[in-house]
Design an enzyme around this catalytic site. Structure first.
Site, mmCIF file in Angstrom:
data_model
loop_
_atom_site.group_PDB
_atom_site.id
_atom_site.type_symbol
_atom_site.label_atom_id
_atom_site.label_comp_id
_atom_site.label_asym_id
_atom_site.label_seq_id
_atom_site.Cartn_x
_atom_site.Cartn_y
_atom_site.Cartn_z
ATOM 1 N N ARG A 74 0.854 -1.200 0.000
ATOM 2 C CA ARG A 74 0.000 0.000 0.000
ATOM 3 C C ARG A 74 0.882 1.239 0.000
ATOM 4 O O ARG A 74 0.594 2.236 -0.652
ATOM 5 C CB ARG A 74 -0.955 0.019 1.203
ATOM 6 N N TYR A 100 -16.141 18.269 -14.267
ATOM 7 C CA TYR A 100 -16.709 16.924 -14.453
ATOM 8 C C TYR A 100 -17.786 16.670 -13.388
ATOM 9 O O TYR A 100 -17.601 17.007 -12.212
ATOM 10 C CB TYR A 100 -15.561 15.902 -14.358
ATOM 11 N N ASP A 160 -7.222 20.183 -13.378
ATOM 12 C CA ASP A 160 -7.502 18.861 -13.935
ATOM 13 C C ASP A 160 -7.050 18.898 -15.392
ATOM 14 O O ASP A 160 -7.621 19.610 -16.221
ATOM 15 C CB ASP A 160 -9.011 18.561 -13.818
ATOM 16 N N LYS A 179 -8.352 7.970 -18.942
ATOM 17 C CA LYS A 179 -8.642 8.591 -20.238
ATOM 18 C C LYS A 179 -7.414 8.537 -21.163
ATOM 19 O O LYS A 179 -6.905 7.480 -21.430
ATOM 20 C CB LYS A 179 -9.130 10.015 -19.991
HETATM 21 C C1 LIG Z 1 -12.090 15.623 -16.591
HETATM 22 C C2 LIG Z 1 -12.284 14.459 -15.670
HETATM 23 N N1 LIG Z 1 -11.718 14.478 -14.460
HETATM 24 C C3 LIG Z 1 -11.870 13.453 -13.589
HETATM 25 C C4 LIG Z 1 -12.636 12.350 -13.912
HETATM 26 C C5 LIG Z 1 -12.793 11.228 -12.915
HETATM 27 O O1 LIG Z 1 -11.956 10.169 -13.241
HETATM 28 P P1 LIG Z 1 -12.263 8.623 -12.909
HETATM 29 O O2 LIG Z 1 -13.494 8.237 -13.678
HETATM 30 O O3 LIG Z 1 -11.035 7.916 -13.369
HETATM 31 O O4 LIG Z 1 -12.481 8.507 -11.442
HETATM 32 C C6 LIG Z 1 -13.238 12.282 -15.168
HETATM 33 C C7 LIG Z 1 -14.051 11.105 -15.535
HETATM 34 O O5 LIG Z 1 -14.732 11.085 -16.541
HETATM 35 C C8 LIG Z 1 -13.065 13.368 -16.079
HETATM 36 O O6 LIG Z 1 -13.642 13.367 -17.289
#
Ligand SMILES: Cc1ncc(COP(=O)(O)O)c(C=O)c1O
Length: 379
Positions: A46, A98, A170, A195
């Protein structure tokens, strides 16, 4: 080293036990000690795992950070970053982040005494107005998902520095291949590695990359304490995916430009949201703060289009949530990725049922155009 060289080599060294060129999947929970008080620097998985460490070193190099930590999902990386705050602290957040981020902030973290104000961060004065004496963090996504609105990262970072606030970006949509928030002055970058970084729609993961050692130290402590680590296998998949990130991003970007241009000329499309288009209101900022526009496009289906029929008629483009894979994905954000945003807020943003979002993959762009053209003709 250049970006493509770092993508392939940073953090990756031949395995000391065997000389294996590829970092092995260290599928272990624990490590043997040579003797009491004599370990090899690894105690429990971990806390540290060599496959995860290789990925973390790679991500830190690509984003230009002091350190990176790989998490079980993008959301767990974002959650860990908010652990830099304490009850009573206030965060200014982009009003088009998001949907899952909005859900975490509004439905989970508010119960722990954090406060969030959502503003259109494309205008710096909106952030300034929202600040109050307990503001500790500004959290932005640029471009936003799915409205493709940009925020000036350097301007936000400057503001945050002057007020001693933590700036978080982000960077999931453009990746460090096209946009480097830390080089523009931001403190922390977060990713859903699910992604573009992994790029093959076969792993869920996240990462936080820190410019400052104090933030890195705390995030490492939080990760070890709460335990939302990326598994060895997923770490290996993301490390492997990143090797082709520059090649894939080049293709996403090239096809994105062609497809966005084609969509603007289609009579059944009333609006296209893509920063690469010259008439995008922030095209100049997009060209300045990023070296590519990427493969994410949103578009509005004209009033006479049967929305359900359009989505149901797609054959090559998969109707699915998520984005950033080599295969093209299309979704209806209002009912899928952004369903957790309150309806009146969705309406205000223009996030209606007529809005479609496409994550342009690496197929031949002519085949994608043919599929969209057929679906639009039948709708
Ligand atoms: C821009 C963005 N940030 C964060 C996330 C969250 O990521 P995760 O689905 O891997 O938890 C997403 C998910 O679609 C996203 O599009």
């Amino acid at each position: 080293m250049g970006f493509a060289t770092d993508a392939i080599h940073a953090g990756v060294r031949p395995d000391p036990a065997t000389g294996a060129v590829m970092t092995p999947i260290y599928q272990t929970s624990t490590y043997v000690y040579d003797g009491l008080g004599r370990g090899k620097g690894y105690d429990y998985a971990r806390t540290i795992n060599p496959t995860r460490s290789a990925l973390e070193e790679n991500l830190a190099a690509l984003e230009g950070g002091k350190a990176a930590y790989a998490f079980a999902s993008g959301m767990s990386a974002i959650h860990a970053v908010t652990a830099l705050l304490k009850a009573g602290d206030h965060v200014v957040v982009g009003n088009n982040v998001y949907g899952g981020t909005y859900r975490l902030f509004s439905k989970v973290l508010e119960d722990f005494g954090l406060r969030f104000t959502y503003v259109d961060t494309s205008r710096l004065e909106n952030i300034e107005t929202a600040l109050d004496p307990s503001t500790r963090m500004v959290y932005i996504e640029t471009p936003t998902n799915p409205m493709m609105i940009l925020t000036d990262i350097a301007a936000v970072a400057r503001l945050c520095r002057s007020k001693n606030l933590i700036s978080v970006v982000d960077n999931t949509f453009l990746t460090p291949c096209f946009q480097k928030p830390l080089a523009l002055g931001a403190d922390i970058v977060v990713h859903s590695t699910t992604k573009f970084l992994n790029g093959h729609s076969d792993s869920v993961g996240g990462a936080a990359i820190m410019a400052q050692a104090a933030h890195a130290e705390r995030i490492k402590f939080v990760q070890n304490s709460a335990g939302a680590i990326l598994s060895p296998f997923d770490s290996w998949l993301v490390l492997r995916g990143i090797k082709t990130l520059p090649l894939r991003m080049r293709q996403h970007d090239a096809s994105g430009r062609v497809l966005a241009d084609w969509l603007t000329r289609h009579p059944k499309i009333s609006k296209v949201y893509y920063p690469g288009l010259k008439d995008h209101p922030q095209h100049a900022l997009a060209s300045r703060q990023a070296s590519g526009f990427g493969g994410m496009i949103s578009f509005l289906l004209a009033d006479r289009v049967d929305v359900t029929r359009f989505f149901d008629s797609l054959k090559l483009c998969a109707l699915a949530e998520s984005l950033g894979g080599v295969e093209t994905l299309v979704c209806q954000p209002s009912t899928m990725t952004h369903a957790s945003i309150p309806p009146e807020e969705r309406q205000r943003l223009g996030l209606t049922d007529r809005l479609a979002r496409i994550s342009v993959g690496c197929e031949d762009v002519e085949d994608l155009i043919a599929d969209l053209d057929r679906a639009l003709a039948s709708a």
